[in-house]
Scaffold this motif. Structure first.
Motif, PDB file in Angstrom:
ATOM      1  N   HIS A 118       0.922  -1.359   0.053  1.00  0.00           N
ATOM      2  CA  HIS A 118      -0.135  -0.038   0.037  1.00  0.00           C
ATOM      3  C   HIS A 118       1.013   1.271   0.065  1.00  0.00           C
ATOM      4  O   HIS A 118       0.633   2.438  -0.829  1.00  0.00           O
ATOM      5  N   LEU A 119       2.034   1.234   0.940  1.00  0.00           N
ATOM      6  CA  LEU A 119       2.881   2.355   0.835  1.00  0.00           C
ATOM      7  C   LEU A 119       3.524   2.559  -0.621  1.00  0.00           C
ATOM      8  O   LEU A 119       3.612   3.704  -1.031  1.00  0.00           O
ATOM      9  N   MET A 120       3.577   1.505  -1.496  1.00  0.00           N
ATOM     10  CA  MET A 120       4.348   1.840  -2.658  1.00  0.00           C
ATOM     11  C   MET A 120       3.269   2.580  -3.747  1.00  0.00           C
ATOM     12  O   MET A 120       3.907   3.035  -4.578  1.00  0.00           O
ATOM     13  N   ILE A 121       2.025   2.387  -3.410  1.00  0.00           N
ATOM     14  CA  ILE A 121       1.331   3.223  -4.236  1.00  0.00           C
ATOM     15  C   ILE A 121       1.516   4.661  -4.192  1.00  0.00           C
ATOM     16  O   ILE A 121       1.983   5.382  -5.340  1.00  0.00           O
ATOM     17  N   ALA A 122       1.813   5.225  -3.012  1.00  0.00           N
ATOM     18  CA  ALA A 122       2.009   6.571  -2.809  1.00  0.00           C
ATOM     19  C   ALA A 122       3.405   7.104  -3.294  1.00  0.00           C
ATOM     20  O   ALA A 122       3.795   7.921  -3.773  1.00  0.00           O
ATOM     21  N   THR A 123       4.560   6.051  -2.947  1.00  0.00           N
ATOM     22  CA  THR A 123       5.831   6.266  -3.144  1.00  0.00           C
ATOM     23  C   THR A 123       6.111   6.365  -4.876  1.00  0.00           C
ATOM     24  O   THR A 123       6.799   7.277  -5.232  1.00  0.00           O
ATOM     25  N   ARG A 124       5.660   5.342  -5.469  1.00  0.00           N
ATOM     26  CA  ARG A 124       5.449   5.411  -6.777  1.00  0.00           C
ATOM     27  C   ARG A 124       5.029   6.565  -7.614  1.00  0.00           C
ATOM     28  O   ARG A 124       5.840   7.054  -8.387  1.00  0.00           O
ATOM     29  N   LEU A 125       3.968   7.104  -6.982  1.00  0.00           N
ATOM     30  CA  LEU A 125       3.115   8.324  -7.733  1.00  0.00           C
ATOM     31  C   LEU A 125       4.110   9.697  -7.331  1.00  0.00           C
ATOM     32  O   LEU A 125       4.275  10.295  -8.022  1.00  0.00           O
ATOM     33  N   MET A 126       4.430   9.454  -6.010  1.00  0.00           N
ATOM     34  CA  MET A 126       5.374  10.777  -5.605  1.00  0.00           C
ATOM     35  C   MET A 126       6.684  10.951  -6.494  1.00  0.00           C
ATOM     36  O   MET A 126       7.073  11.800  -7.175  1.00  0.00           O
ATOM     37  N   VAL A 127       7.384   9.618  -6.699  1.00  0.00           N
ATOM     38  CA  VAL A 127       8.479   9.826  -7.577  1.00  0.00           C
ATOM     39  C   VAL A 127       8.226  10.187  -8.802  1.00  0.00           C
ATOM     40  O   VAL A 127       8.986  10.842  -9.493  1.00  0.00           O
ATOM     41  N   ALA A 128       7.141   9.718  -9.612  1.00  0.00           N
ATOM     42  CA  ALA A 128       6.772   9.949 -10.860  1.00  0.00           C
ATOM     43  C   ALA A 128       6.416  11.070 -10.761  1.00  0.00           C
ATOM     44  O   ALA A 128       7.145  12.191 -12.147  1.00  0.00           O
ATOM     45  N   GLU A 129       5.875  11.797 -10.032  1.00  0.00           N
ATOM     46  CA  GLU A 129       5.244  13.346 -10.115  1.00  0.00           C
ATOM     47  C   GLU A 129       6.608  14.294 -10.101  1.00  0.00           C
ATOM     48  O   GLU A 129       6.594  15.128 -10.789  1.00  0.00           O
ATOM     49  N   ASN A 130       7.490  13.921  -9.181  1.00  0.00           N
ATOM     50  CA  ASN A 130       8.750  14.596  -8.913  1.00  0.00           C
ATOM     51  C   ASN A 130       9.660  14.549 -10.371  1.00  0.00           C
ATOM     52  O   ASN A 130      10.149  15.607 -10.545  1.00  0.00           O
ATOM     53  N   ALA A 131       9.705  13.429 -10.985  1.00  0.00           N
ATOM     54  CA  ALA A 131      10.372  13.459 -12.257  1.00  0.00           C
ATOM     55  C   ALA A 131       9.769  14.270 -13.295  1.00  0.00           C
ATOM     56  O   ALA A 131      10.650  14.651 -14.149  1.00  0.00           O
ATOM     57  N   VAL A 132       8.394  14.383 -13.293  1.00  0.00           N
ATOM     58  CA  VAL A 132       7.754  15.189 -14.328  1.00  0.00           C
ATOM     59  C   VAL A 132       8.386  16.642 -13.980  1.00  0.00           C
ATOM     60  O   VAL A 132       8.451  17.571 -15.016  1.00  0.00           O
ATOM     61  N   ASP A 133       8.231  16.980 -12.796  1.00  0.00           N
ATOM     62  CA  ASP A 133       8.536  18.304 -12.463  1.00  0.00           C
ATOM     63  C   ASP A 133       9.855  18.595 -12.861  1.00  0.00           C
ATOM     64  O   ASP A 133      10.395  19.757 -13.226  1.00  0.00           O
ATOM     65  N   ASP A 134      10.872  17.819 -12.507  1.00  0.00           N
ATOM     66  CA  ASP A 134      12.318  17.787 -12.946  1.00  0.00           C
ATOM     67  C   ASP A 134      12.703  17.798 -14.163  1.00  0.00           C
ATOM     68  O   ASP A 134      13.594  18.852 -14.822  1.00  0.00           O
ATOM     69  N   TYR A 135      12.208  16.846 -15.296  1.00  0.00           N
ATOM     70  CA  TYR A 135      12.441  16.841 -16.418  1.00  0.00           C
ATOM     71  C   TYR A 135      11.814  17.928 -17.399  1.00  0.00           C
ATOM     72  O   TYR A 135      12.565  18.376 -18.173  1.00  0.00           O
TER      73      TYR A 135
END
Length: 461
Positions: free
Chosen positions: A203-220
């Motif tokens: 369940h924690l990995m739901i939030a973790t994957r989405l957080m990392v993906a959102e941060n990648a979009v912001d960075d890239y």
């Protein structure tokens, strides 16, 4: 997805929740109530437990029937109960006599609904555990927040291992030379602190994957790693279809599907959304897509101002930050917790206001802690202290101190509105969701305050 009730990870919540409704309603009748000083934030007082009904509440929100909440047939599996060390030390005022601006901030929030009210989970005395090095914290004098327990180190380590494996091997999110930055983000500690009621690591990995993906979009796309406002709209539109898929003809469908593998942000979005969709209900997934569209709209507004070298008015900046903010993260707190807040209750204006205020407060926290990081980066970065100083003709210090006030006001309003909603709608799922959002707000602050790899503070005290 049925409402499973509290998982064992929330066993430290107080049992005196039945007094909460009468307490808050009584306070609301007291004119001129003064808030407790915020130099030593309290941890007492939380939203009622998921199984209790508030005395004195007149019913649910207008026009909404309270859904039946059956006793769950299957217990939610839980991971090991986390050790709870002593809370992070509260902020304190700088030595000496503060100036007028700082003194105003140190008074903290006041007004209706703020006296004696805290939405943070309670903390019991810690069990005997091996001594660990104290966590270094960044202290912003006068900032209103609630300390939280240290996140479970076992879960933190496991989330860190899984998310790095996903980012490196599955979606090829970043090159090897960015590994140190990825590790410095400390996403495992972040997500475990924000979601202590998650029944499993999955369940924690739901939030973790989405957080990392959102941060990648912001960075890239937007900032650190080659981002640019030029062409941003087209990039965001194509990335958004990884969350909200294209429905087109057979001739063109394969070309779109291939495009989802074209760059790291789209690969990350697609993979994270597929994982989320396997554990979320359709209404939860649709809610998240809507909030991500809000986020992308905020990116576009900020990008357009960068292209035209425009400094918005303070209120305009706050409009942008209501969209370009953390809202998608606390809004999935029920999915990560293994239950669902029904769509009609989530859509109620009162609930939407609570979620918006929570997201806004979390985002201004980011503005405050990332202030010196952004000043050191190339170009001119807009954040609330910079905009206030520019538009209200204040010094950098006074602009920063007023931004602290804005954050405190948002926190005060969030807590007052959440308490009012809890009293008006004594439905177990609503109580748990409100508590989850409040916990996310506190965990978000904890991560910013303790992430000394990424953040430092200005010398304004």
């Amino acid at each position: 997805m049925p409402e499973p009730g509290l998982s064992p990870l929330q066993s430290t919540l107080p049992t005196a929740a039945s007094h909460f409704g009468a307490h808050v309603l009584g306070r609301s009748r007291t004119a001129g109530a003064e808030a407790a000083p915020v130099a030593q934030p309290a941890v007492a007082g939380v939203l009622p437990g998921a199984s209790g009904v508030l005395p004195g509440a007149s019913g649910v929100l207008p026009g909404v029937a309270a859904p039946a909440v059956p006793t769950p047939a299957v217990a939610v599996p839980a991971g090991p109960a986390p050790a709870v060390p002593a809370p992070v030390v509260a902020v304190s005022a700088a030595a000496g006599t503060p100036g007028p601006g700082l003194e105003r901030v140190l008074r903290g929030p006041s007004g209706l609904g703020t006296a004696g009210l805290s939405l943070v989970r309670a903390v019991e005395p810690p069990a005997a555990v091996a001594a660990e090095a104290p966590v270094e914290v960044l202290e912003i004098p006068g900032l209103y927040y609630h300390p939280v327990p240290e996140p479970d180190p076992v879960r933190v380590a496991e989330i860190g291992r899984r998310i790095k494996e996903w980012a490196v091997e599955e979606v090829e999110l970043y090159p090897e030379e960015w590994e140190k930055q990825f590790d410095g983000f400390s996403v495992g500690r972040y997500m475990v602190a924000c979601h202590p009621d998650a029944p499993t690591v999955d369940h924690l990995m739901i939030a973790t994957r989405l957080m990392v993906a959102e941060n990648a979009v912001d960075d890239y796309y937007c900032e650190d790693h080659g981002g640019s406002p030029i062409g941003l709209g087209g990039r965001l539109l194509l990335a958004h279809t990884a969350l909200d898929p294209l429905h087109t003809t057979r001739e063109y469908q394969p070309q779109w599907a291939e495009s989802l593998r074209a760059d790291a942000p789209r690969r990350a979005y697609r993979s994270a959304m597929e994982y989320f969709g396997r554990q979320a209900t359709p209404s939860q997934a649709d809610r998240f897509r809507h909030d991500m569209a809000r986020l992308h709209l905020g990116y576009l507004a900020e990008g357009s101002w960068a292209q035209t070298d425009h400094t918005p008015e303070v209120w305009e900046y706050l409009v942008m930050r209501q969209f370009n903010n953390f809202r998608p993260c606390p809004t999935i707190t029920d999915t990560v917790g293994g239950y669902e807040l029904p769509a009609d209750l989530h859509a109620q204006p009162a609930m939407q206001r609570v979620i918006a205020l929570a997201g806004n407060a979390c985002t201004i926290v980011n503005d405050l802690y990332s202030y010196t990081k952004e000043l050191a980066a190339p170009g001119r970065h807009l954040n609330l202290p910079v905009v206030i100083a520019d538009r209200e003709d204040l010094s950098d210090q006074d602009g920063y101190l007023k931004a602290v006030e804005v954050h405190n006001d948002l926190m005060r309003d969030f807590e007052a509105e959440a308490a009012a909603l809890a009293a008006a709608c004594p439905v177990p799922g609503v109580q748990r969701f409100l508590r989850g959002v409040a916990t996310w707000v506190d965990g978000n602050h904890y991560w910013h305050q303790t992430n000394t790899y990424r953040y430092s503070l200005p010398d304004f005290w």
